[in-house]
Design an enzyme around this catalytic site. Structure first.
Site, PDB file in Angstrom:
ATOM      1  N   HIS B 178       0.877  -1.218   0.001  1.00 50.62           N
ATOM      2  CA  HIS B 178       0.072  -0.017  -0.129  1.00 50.62           C
ATOM      3  C   HIS B 178       0.854   1.022  -0.027  1.00 50.62           C
ATOM      4  O   HIS B 178       1.869   1.269   0.777  1.00 50.62           O
ATOM      5  CB  HIS B 178      -0.970  -0.086   1.319  1.00 50.62           C
ATOM      6  CG  HIS B 178      -1.281   1.495   1.667  1.00 50.62           C
ATOM      7  ND1 HIS B 178      -0.950   1.964   2.555  1.00 50.62           N
ATOM      8  CD2 HIS B 178      -2.327   2.280   0.980  1.00 50.62           C
ATOM      9  CE1 HIS B 178      -1.635   3.183   2.517  1.00 50.62           C
ATOM     10  NE2 HIS B 178      -2.353   3.273   1.860  1.00 50.62           N
ATOM     11  N   ASN B 180       0.653   5.659  -0.322  1.00 50.54           N
ATOM     12  CA  ASN B 180      -0.037   6.773  -0.496  1.00 50.54           C
ATOM     13  C   ASN B 180       0.490   8.177  -0.193  1.00 50.54           C
ATOM     14  O   ASN B 180       1.452   8.382   0.779  1.00 50.54           O
ATOM     15  CB  ASN B 180      -1.303   6.872   0.460  1.00 50.54           C
ATOM     16  CG  ASN B 180      -2.354   8.375   0.686  1.00 50.54           C
ATOM     17  OD1 ASN B 180      -1.923   8.827   1.828  1.00 50.54           O
ATOM     18  ND2 ASN B 180      -2.739   8.783  -0.197  1.00 50.54           N
ATOM     19  N   ARG B 182       0.321  12.572  -0.655  1.00 52.16           N
ATOM     20  CA  ARG B 182      -0.602  13.421  -0.775  1.00 52.16           C
ATOM     21  C   ARG B 182      -0.013  15.129  -0.445  1.00 52.16           C
ATOM     22  O   ARG B 182       0.835  15.343   0.087  1.00 52.16           O
ATOM     23  CB  ARG B 182      -1.938  13.275  -0.202  1.00 52.16           C
ATOM     24  CG  ARG B 182      -1.580  13.142   1.365  1.00 52.16           C
ATOM     25  CD  ARG B 182      -2.716  12.640   2.094  1.00 52.16           C
ATOM     26  NE  ARG B 182      -2.430  12.382   3.612  1.00 52.16           N
ATOM     27  CZ  ARG B 182      -1.674  11.364   4.231  1.00 52.16           C
ATOM     28  NH1 ARG B 182      -1.378  10.315   3.444  1.00 52.16           N
ATOM     29  NH2 ARG B 182      -1.342  11.314   5.490  1.00 52.16           N
ATOM     30  N   ALA B 331     -18.590  11.561  -1.021  1.00 48.81           N
ATOM     31  CA  ALA B 331     -17.434  10.809  -1.223  1.00 48.81           C
ATOM     32  C   ALA B 331     -17.588   9.559  -2.597  1.00 48.81           C
ATOM     33  O   ALA B 331     -18.678   8.899  -2.376  1.00 48.81           O
ATOM     34  CB  ALA B 331     -16.705  10.007   0.213  1.00 48.81           C
TER      35      ALA B 331
END
Lengths: 382, 382
Positions: B178, B180, B182, B331
């Site tokens: 995983h 991520n 941002r 969302a």
């Protein structure tokens, strides 16, 4: 480990179903041994129940009319009746495994599980009888529901006795059932506050109107014996509670749900809850009998797993009981998560095609039905 | 439906793997049609990216040095590079399905998914570039993390651009990854606050120390180019964040995790995040290559599914991003829940037997290891 686990049965639970495990001799682990442990356990002493009650027998016999004793004995009996009723529908080699556990902080529970049977893929029937001091978060949650608790946070003695079950059948044409009935006491200064809560709800994978009507009718009959307003109110409460907002879907076709029931009096509430708990078998077992031998396809099995993914989403994201349980230090998470299916599936952007049975189910989940065509607008607003 | 979905590829995604579907002709639904839709889509215009950027090209070209533009183009490139790197490891008939979606409130995203491949059971690589006004809950959460936001709740314009991916391989000997990364901007009166966050972490089903060391070494190299304190701090942060308290286990063998990074300056932070994002391929693809063809047993497959159940527990109960996303009205839940595995399993009281590979993994999940033997006590406390 906070919990002392005493296995009280001599039944062998076969965890492995018929599917081939080509290399199973290469490595053994986990579940095989959990199953095997049962072999060396002692004989069941209690015929009436799945195991000895949590509260010692002599204490129960001394106060047979206290609500604590009545509730504990009632849920013990319902647990036994329901487990035996399920075993009757199952292949005779599969029996419930019985885990009697004790809680360091007070009380304990009896968890009965049947996994990878022929009829039931995962069936869990749990009772717990616990006491101690309410955690702060629990007091705050109760206050937010309108409970008038004057004691200092985290310093309120409580007692709770409840039964909770989730049955995930193997056949996608047999619905999943969940029920939970509980009695709560909180000592707030000199006063003891008490209330009952609970509900029974059905989660089919394929819609069968006759099943849904039979299920709701049986629950309504139990309600109507006590108060004609119960079924319409508690049916709506159930639809509102078992909701998956991000999907815009209900978890299933509903049933009944209520909390904080404390009128007209304790005995009447108890009798109502007892009748609801006893309505589980007649509401559900006929559906198992009707569909358990029906042939099903791989496509239907995959759809069942996909819907079980939604069940997991509801239980882990929204269910008050699960969330509250898991955030409570020392909670017995294995009994809480017993509600999760053996297998679940998530597929990106899965949308059933129009005019398929899968589509038909989703329509009802998006807009709950009044199965008995009995609830008028006025009741529905309550 | 809040999102307008434009399929930009002509690739056929085959949703059905080789397992027999005896009755598949009896009924067709859902996924078959989702796959088929791709056949009628238009041709991909963009060679550099998986689809057109969310921000119009002319706007991006006008402000090539703004952090918003730099971040969007960076994550678009990482998405393309990573998807192509994964496709290279996959059987050639399986390609990413590309969903470009727009958000009514501002911005949108590109979700790339490959399901039921031979090497990857479910791989999702998502970018999103969104703007609008911060919901109250988001402002409260940011304040609780120490952000000094003076504007009125719910009235702060924001911009966020990020990439997020979860890869669940078919073979239990290949770990799940995983990551991520941002970038966030909030306009608070006349001031614009900005920060970066992200991380990369590995979830193996069977422990392979060489894999874990290679993975951590690659991340450390990326960190060390910028600040020697980053790896030890962010490694610990990762172990602390990906935690499943009720199980007393970490989700996997960790990696790095950080949030609110805003020093020494914006360019340095961006370069660091870019290096981390570019380290994903060299940290992970070699592990896929090493193990993707290794034979595995049914027992290993069942253990993988059981661990995937734990992955679901973390994501749905504890992960801040998932929870926050699902509670945000409007969302795009399909992109949020893309992280869930295709299949997961829950078994009551499953405990691996001592001295098995499954047991060995759990020991490391209970007590995270210092894989590079580089973190001294002082660093570890930071």
């Amino acid at each position: 480990m906070v919990f002392k686990i005493i296995r009280k049965n001599i039944m062998i639970v076969l965890y492995h179903n018929s599917k081939s495990r080509e290399f199973k001799n290469l490595r053994t682990y986990g579940s095989v041994f959990v199953g095997a442990m049962a072999l060396f356990s002692t004989k069941v002493e209690t015929k009436e129940f799945m195991a000895d009650p949590i509260t010692p027998w002599d204490k129960l016999r001394k106060n047979p009319n206290s609500m604590k004793a009545k509730m504990e004995l009632m849920i013990m009996k319902v647990q036994k009746d329901f487990c035996r009723a399920l075993e009757k529908e199952e292949d005779s080699e599969f029996k419930f495994l019985v885990d009697r556990w004790e809680r360091k902080e007070g009380g304990g529970g009896i968890t009965c599980v049947l996994q990878e049977g022929k009829v039931f893929e995962k069936a869990g029937v749990n009772i717990s009888v616990v006491s101690g001091t309410l955690p702060k978060a629990a007091v705050a949650q109760m206050r937010s529901r309108g409970k008038n608790l004057s004691g200092e946070d985290g310093n309120l003695p409580f007692f709770a006795a409840g039964i909770s079950a989730v049955i995930h059948p193997s056949n996608p044409l047999v619905p999943t059932i969940h029920f939970n009935y509980r009695y709560f006491e909180v000592e707030d200064g000199k006063e003891t506050q008490w209330w009952f809560g609970g509900g029974t709800d059905l989660t089919p994978y394929y819609l069968n109107s006759a099943d849904a009507v039979h299920f709701h009718r049986t629950l309504k009959d139990a309600c109507d014996k006590h108060d004609n307003s119960y079924y319409p109110r508690f049916k709506k409460w159930c639809d509102d509670y078992f909701n998956i907002p991000h999907r815009g879907e209900r978890r299933g076709v509903g049933g009944i749900f209520f909390d904080d029931l404390d009128s007209p009096n304790q005995t009447a509430c108890f009798e109502f809850v007892k009748d609801c708990a006893n309505a589980v078998i007649p509401s559900y077992i006929p559906l198992v009998q009707r569909h358990k031998f029906t042939k099903y396809t791989e496509v239907e099995r995959e759809w069942q797993l996909l819907r079980r993914g939604r069940y997991v989403e509801f239980n882990l994201i929204y269910d008050r009981g699960t969330k509250f349980g898991l955030y409570t230090p020392g909670a017995r998470y294995e009994s809480i998560l017993m509600s999760l299916p053996l297998y679940a599936r998530w597929e990106y952007m899965h949308t059933p095609e129009e005019n398929t049975p899968e589509y038909e189910l989703v329509q009802v989940l998006r807009k709950p039905k009044d199965w008995l065509k009995l609830i008028n607008e006025k009741d529905n607003d309550s």
